[in-house]
Design a protein around this motif. Structure first.
Motif, PDB file in Angstrom:
ATOM      1  N   SER A  16      -3.654  -8.157 -17.064  1.00 63.19           N
ATOM      2  CA  SER A  16      -2.363  -7.479 -17.052  1.00 63.19           C
ATOM      3  C   SER A  16      -2.253  -6.527 -18.226  1.00 63.19           C
ATOM      4  O   SER A  16      -2.818  -6.741 -19.283  1.00 63.19           O
ATOM      5  N   LYS A  80      -6.642   3.118  -5.904  1.00 66.02           N
ATOM      6  CA  LYS A  80      -7.016   1.756  -6.295  1.00 66.02           C
ATOM      7  C   LYS A  80      -6.036   1.197  -7.324  1.00 66.02           C
ATOM      8  O   LYS A  80      -5.589   0.047  -7.229  1.00 66.02           O
ATOM      9  N   GLU A  81      -5.696   2.018  -8.311  1.00 66.62           N
ATOM     10  CA  GLU A  81      -4.755   1.570  -9.344  1.00 66.62           C
ATOM     11  C   GLU A  81      -3.367   1.297  -8.767  1.00 66.62           C
ATOM     12  O   GLU A  81      -2.731   0.287  -9.094  1.00 66.62           O
ATOM     13  N   GLY A  84      -3.039  -1.713  -6.376  1.00 68.18           N
ATOM     14  CA  GLY A  84      -3.075  -2.989  -7.085  1.00 68.18           C
ATOM     15  C   GLY A  84      -1.762  -3.382  -7.738  1.00 68.18           C
ATOM     16  O   GLY A  84      -1.597  -4.544  -8.120  1.00 68.18           O
ATOM     17  N   ARG A  87      -0.026  -5.935  -5.568  1.00 68.96           N
ATOM     18  CA  ARG A  87      -0.877  -6.998  -5.053  1.00 68.96           C
ATOM     19  C   ARG A  87      -0.493  -8.344  -5.658  1.00 68.96           C
ATOM     20  O   ARG A  87      -0.203  -8.447  -6.853  1.00 68.96           O
ATOM     21  N   ASP A  92      -2.523 -12.585  -0.905  1.00 66.56           N
ATOM     22  CA  ASP A  92      -3.747 -11.991  -0.357  1.00 66.56           C
ATOM     23  C   ASP A  92      -4.716 -13.050   0.155  1.00 66.56           C
ATOM     24  O   ASP A  92      -5.449 -12.823   1.117  1.00 66.56           O
ATOM     25  N   LYS A  99      -5.817  -6.468   2.755  1.00 67.79           N
ATOM     26  CA  LYS A  99      -5.853  -5.399   1.747  1.00 67.79           C
ATOM     27  C   LYS A  99      -6.708  -4.213   2.201  1.00 67.79           C
ATOM     28  O   LYS A  99      -6.546  -3.093   1.707  1.00 67.79           O
ATOM     29  N   GLN A 173       3.982  -3.964   1.410  1.00 69.67           N
ATOM     30  CA  GLN A 173       2.685  -3.312   1.240  1.00 69.67           C
ATOM     31  C   GLN A 173       2.550  -2.092   2.151  1.00 69.67           C
ATOM     32  O   GLN A 173       2.006  -1.054   1.758  1.00 69.67           O
ATOM     33  N   GLY A 344      -3.913   1.639 -15.595  1.00 66.25           N
ATOM     34  CA  GLY A 344      -5.243   1.034 -15.611  1.00 66.25           C
ATOM     35  C   GLY A 344      -5.864   1.192 -16.980  1.00 66.25           C
ATOM     36  O   GLY A 344      -5.192   1.597 -17.941  1.00 66.25           O
TER      37      GLY A 344
END
Length: 417
Positions: A16, A80-81, A84, A87, A92, A99, A173, A344
């Motif tokens: 995190s 991708k960042e 997430g 998420r 999941d 995903k 999502q 990120g």
């Protein structure tokens, strides 16, 4: 129970990047000018910046297709960042394969957007080969329906994957994915349209954002004392004003330098990688201006050479310094809403790819709209007519049109004689 909940909220998740507890301090205590570790962070940031700038210059030197590939890679990292952020590991685990649905929509959007932008250039690349031309013509003809059914396949996939007690998470999502595609992917795709109009229209706006960011950091580093906006505690008026002046001056000078290279100013009409040569046009043809007579005698110049595009560059510089930073402020507010420090950690000293691209996306859209509105001639040209012929007529129809035009021109020539 209360104590346990408090401990749970304070416990940091693995990987995190939540905002530290002191994120709510008064702005004045967080200015770079007062930061005791600022020199260490500055070295890390400078080292990363040198690598990024060096890699960027290399990719620009390689040409249009490589720049396009770089943009796609950046978009993948950004997706991708952002995917997430919402998420949840436990959810999941209960939804195996769910995903991957995000990426299905992402690559469907990629195919649709770039298919629309680059279809004509793909046709121009394969016109000499009849078989390839026929294949590409069919692909373009059915491009929209292909993308539509790919999207419908994802939609059906989503409906079939719905699971009891997971509806809220799944629909969240789904909505989040579409927001990313609209706000992030669509905006950054304007960059590719700028690239093929001429690398100049990609490189100048992108460089101005980098210059503005570096100048704001340096002026804030040494002089920043007056808070600018609460969303970004380390942003100061000194940094903002200093960066604005620097960016506008840089826009005027940088346009003169970049505008002298045909490799940068010529539009790419196909998807080849060869060097370009073209008529620079009036925008990139120097104009001479005599300097006023009241200048001192020791002043070495009596006239200066200015490219007309430099006046347009001032508009880009003004936008890059005044409006584009609000893309960064938006990202700062977004991160605070999710209680994260950065999107990120892929770029040391800078955060994630999204942290670097927030202002670039805003700038790319403006550069494209400005170019189409004030640079591109709106009248119908011979090139535009030929583009429509190649796009919409079959090979047989093109031959018939060629024969008909030959007959019309022959009859007209005979009548005039």
């Amino acid at each position: 129970m209360i104590k346990e909940n408090s401990v749970g909220r304070m416990r940091r998740r693995k990987g995190s990047n939540e905002v530290p507890a002191d994120a709510g301090q008064a702005n004045g205590k967080q200015f770079l000018v007062n930061d005791q570790n600022k020199y260490k962070s500055m070295l890390i940031r400078a080292y990363s910046s040198m690598w990024m700038i060096g890699g960027f210059i290399f990719v620009v030197y390689m040409g249009h297709l490589y720049i396009w590939a770089m943009v796609v890679i950046i978009q993948i990292f950004m997706a991708k960042e952002l995917f997430g952020l919402l998420r949840k590991a436990n959810e999941d685990k209960q939804l195996p394969g769910f995903k991957h649905l995000n990426w299905h929509f992402f690559f469907t959007a990629t195919l649709f957007v770039y298919g629309r932008i680059l279809s004509q250039r793909l046709v121009n690349t394969v016109t000499t080969d009849k078989l390839l031309y026929k294949i590409v013509a069919n692909l373009i003809k059915y491009h929209m329906v292909t993308c539509y059914f790919l999207y419908i396949a994802g939609f059906v996939w989503f409906i079939l994957s719905l699971k009891k007690k997971m509806y809220k998470y799944q629909f969240g999502q789904y909505a989040w994915t579409h927001m990313i595609l609209i706000v992030v992917f669509t905006q950054s795709s304007f960059t590719v349209a700028n690239i093929f109009e001429g690398i100049f229209w990609f490189l100048l706006p992108a460089s101005l954002i980098v210059i503005n960011d570096i100048a704001a950091y340096i002026f804030g580093f040494f002089f920043g004392k007056t808070p600018l906006i609460k969303l970004s505690p380390k942003k100061t008026w000194e940094g903002f004003i200093g960066a604005s002046v620097t960016t506008i001056i840089s826009a005027f000078l940088l346009a003169n330098f970049l505008g002298r290279f045909q490799w940068l100013t010529c539009p790419r009409k196909d998807l080849s990688t060869g060097w370009l040569q073209c008529d620079p046009g009036p925008l990139f043809t120097p104009e001479t201006f005599a300097l006023p007579g009241w200048l001192p005698e020791w002043f070495p110049w009596t006239e200066i050479h200015v490219l007309p595009v430099q006046w347009h560059a001032l508009a880009l510089g003004l936008f890059a310094s005044i409006i584009a930073p609000f893309g960064g402020f938006f990202a700062s507010g977004f991160k605070r809403a999710f209680k994260i420090k950065d999107f990120g950690d892929s770029i040391p000293g800078h955060g994630g790819m999204t942290d670097r691209m927030d202002c670039q996306m805003v700038m790319a859209v403006f550069a494209y709209i400005y170019h189409q509105s004030f640079i591109v001639a709106q009248s119908v040209s011979v090139g535009m007519i030929f583009d429509q012929i190649v796009m919409n007529l079959s090979y047989k129809e093109q031959r018939a049109l060629y024969a008909k035009l030959g007959q019309i021109i022959g009859d007209k020539q005979y009548g005039e004689s």
